[in-house]
Write a protein that holds these residues in place. Structure first.
Motif, short mmCIF file in Angstrom:
data_model
loop_
_atom_site.label_atom_id
_atom_site.label_comp_id
_atom_site.label_asym_id
_atom_site.label_seq_id
_atom_site.Cartn_x
_atom_site.Cartn_y
_atom_site.Cartn_z
N GLU A 1 -5.75 7.64 4.39
CA GLU A 1 -4.71 8.43 5.04
C GLU A 1 -4.77 9.90 4.63
O GLU A 1 -4.24 10.76 5.33
CB GLU A 1 -3.32 7.86 4.71
N GLY B 1 -5.14 2.02 10.31
CA GLY B 1 -4.29 1.46 9.27
C GLY B 1 -3.15 0.61 9.82
O GLY B 1 -2.17 0.37 9.12
N LEU C 1 -6.69 2.18 1.63
CA LEU C 1 -5.89 2.56 2.79
C LEU C 1 -5.12 3.85 2.52
O LEU C 1 -5.04 4.73 3.37
CB LEU C 1 -4.91 1.44 3.16
#
Length: 274
Positions: A106, A22, A102
């Protein structure tokens, strides 16, 4: 010659690392470390692309685990710091992957994220992924499958309350209310157990509301409701030791998937000790 071959692979390796980490800056670091490791190798690689993908995957996995152990926050994309290493690259990454994805990535454990990214985004085989994560190909497949369901479960809800559904399911299980269990399970519900859970007496995969309701009827006495990055789950603890995690997928008010996770490495990643 070696440098030219590596440079030909760099765009793909960078893309893999960016989606894993990321962060464009960290991705460049990972790819550079892969180059350094390649230069220290004496033997010629028969499949350089596969070898480099494996090495970059391992480097990213180590970086994600280190980040998790330090409880670091991922690099923000919506409001990057003024002195970001390369804001243009960060913006390109956010645009190509999507901010929503994204954020969801996570929420995955490092091994889930690696399996999902390598297989679903870059079509890496489970045999190769297994080498990176140190598991069997079947376990690597389960990691990607579990990650895929968790990604889907984090999509915007349409008024339903999945946690309430799971709480009701656990209550019905403890109380031996077979009728309520059947009401809360989708007719085609599937329960999947990882290799460790299957060895504890379960089956790798079980389908059908009646079979699964009968299995849970009167059980779950020690199951404790929890939340895994937005996904409803239950912890099964014996003494002070976490033995099992049950992860639930809820659609249209009914449970469609139950994931039984008992692998010690997965338990440590999903529910690290406080």
């Amino acid at each position: 010659m070696l440098a030219r071959e590596f440079e030909a692979q760099r765009p793909r390796l960078t893309a893999v690392a960016q989606r894993m980490l990321g962060s464009a800056g960290e991705a460049e670091d990972a790819v550079q470390e892969a180059w350094l490791r390649l230069t220290r190798q004496d033997d010629r690689k028969d499949n350089l692309a596969a070898w480099l993908t494996t090495v970059v995957g391992r480097i990213c996995l180590d970086m994600l685990r280190a980040r998790a152990s330090r409880r670091e926050e991922p690099m923000p994309f919506t409001d990057p710091p003024v002195e970001a290493a390369d804001p243009e690259q960060e913006a390109l990454l956010a645009d190509s992957v999507g901010l929503a994805l994204l954020v969801v990535l996570e929420s995955l454990t490092p091994t889930e994220r690696l399996a999902f990214v390598l297989h679903d985004m870059f079509a890496v085989s489970f045999d190769d992924i297994a080498i990176v994560v140190g598991r069997s190909p079947a376990a690597a497949r389960q990691l990607a499958s579990r990650a895929r369901r968790r990604v889907q479960a984090r999509e915007p809800e349409t008024g339903e309350r999945p946690h309430a559904v799971v709480e009701a399911f656990l209550a019905a299980s403890r109380g031996g209310d077979l009728g309520a269990l059947l009401e809360l399970l989708d007719p085609d519900v599937v329960m999947r157990a990882d290799e460790t859970a299957a060895k504890l007496g379960g089956r790798g995969e079980t389908r059908g509301a009646e079979v699964i309701a009968a299995f849970f009827n009167g059980r779950a006495q020690g199951a404790r409701m929890t939340d895994l990055a937005g996904v409803p789950a239950a912890l099964v603890i014996h003494g002070d030791e976490l033995k099992l995690i049950l992860s639930f997928t809820v659609e249209d008010g009914r449970i469609t998937v139950i994931e039984a996770i008992a692998d010690p490495m997965d338990l440590a990643e999903l529910h690290p000790p406080r």
